[in-house]
Motif scaffolding. Structure first.
Motif, short mmCIF file in Angstrom:
data_model
loop_
_atom_site.label_atom_id
_atom_site.label_comp_id
_atom_site.label_asym_id
_atom_site.label_seq_id
_atom_site.Cartn_x
_atom_site.Cartn_y
_atom_site.Cartn_z
N ARG A 70 -0.61 -0.43 -5.19
CA ARG A 70 -1.35 0.28 -4.14
C ARG A 70 -2.86 0.13 -4.35
NH1 ARG A 70 -0.35 5.92 -3.97
NH2 ARG A 70 1.01 5.99 -5.79
N ILE A 119 -4.41 1.12 5.30
CA ILE A 119 -4.07 1.17 3.87
C ILE A 119 -4.57 2.46 3.24
CG2 ILE A 119 -4.63 0.13 1.63
CD1 ILE A 119 -4.52 -2.61 3.07
N ILE A 172 -5.50 -1.48 -1.69
CA ILE A 172 -6.68 -0.76 -1.21
C ILE A 172 -7.95 -1.60 -1.36
CG2 ILE A 172 -8.17 1.24 -1.65
CD1 ILE A 172 -5.55 2.69 -2.58
N SER A 189 0.81 -1.22 0.00
CA SER A 189 0.00 0.00 0.00
C SER A 189 0.85 1.27 0.00
CB SER A 189 -0.94 0.01 1.21
OG SER A 189 -0.24 0.29 2.42
#
Length: 222
Positions: A145, A167, A149, A137
């Motif tokens: 990332r 996160i 998420i 993250s």
């Protein structure tokens, strides 16, 4: 068997190609990938027997998966993910290195948003995924990332709220559309299970969330 299986599936997909569909599908994906023009229902019908036979083996054929992902055609990337989804019960923590390899290739939302569920499902039975996904993250790669998420979407009351919040906090302040959309999407989905938690999060971080994230997250909240 991986290479033989790949050649067989490639032939099936190529024989069903439709140049007009291929053009529109390529345009929809912003001309980033080559398509043969085989839409999802047709693709799944073509590989149905293959998938059924593979499920009986209860063993992931990573050679087949990687051959599909090495293809220039986007439909073959989808086939690899169809296959992994069907074999999801056979995936374990040790397979994440292979899934990471896929996540770093041919990156766009359509494949990342399927890989996130595969990794998320592993995390339901192995909490080592939590630490790994928290590291992702903060990765410079926006697609890793985004995967982090959204990896808990669909978990409902099995969502690790603390992890979800951590996160998202790691990604506040981003000006990247695909990150902010993912934040809003993950919160909106969790709001269906725990609306009070999401309301409180929105209240606490309203001024740090992008307008897109806030709008998406609050879409179904009263």
């Amino acid at each position: 068997m991986g290479r033989l299986q790949y050649t067989h599936i490639l032939t099936l997909i190529q024989n069903a190609s439709d140049p007009q569909n291929a053009l529109s599908m390529k345009q929809y994906m912003r001309n980033q990938f080559e398509f043969l023009g085989v839409k999802t229902p047709a693709r799944k019908a073509l590989i149905k027997e293959f998938i059924q036979n593979e499920k009986a083996t209860q063993t992931i054929d990573w050679q087949f998966v990687n051959d599909c992902y090495d293809s220039q055609f986007r439909e073959l990337h989808y086939v690899a993910l169809d296959y992994l989804q069907a074999m999801a019960k056979c995936l374990a923590y040790d397979d994440i290195s292979n899934l990471y390899h896929l996540a770093k290739q041919h990156q766009w939302w359509d494949t990342i948003d399927r890989l996130d569920r595969l990794i998320g499902n592993i995390g339901l039975t192995d909490n080592r995924v939590d630490h790994l996904i928290l590291v992702w993250s903060k990765n410079e790669d926006i697609w890793l990332r985004r995967l982090a998420i959204d990896h808990q979407i669909g978990r409902k009351d099995k969502t690790n709220t603390e992890l979800l919040v951590a996160i998202i906090l790691n990604n506040l302040g981003s000006d990247e559309f695909f990150i902010n959309k993912a934040i809003g999407w993950s919160l909106r989905e969790y709001a269906k299970t725990n609306p009070q938690c999401v309301r409180q999060f929105l209240a606490d971080y309203q001024h740090q969330l992008s307008a897109l994230s806030y709008r998406e997250a609050s879409k179904h909240l009263n």
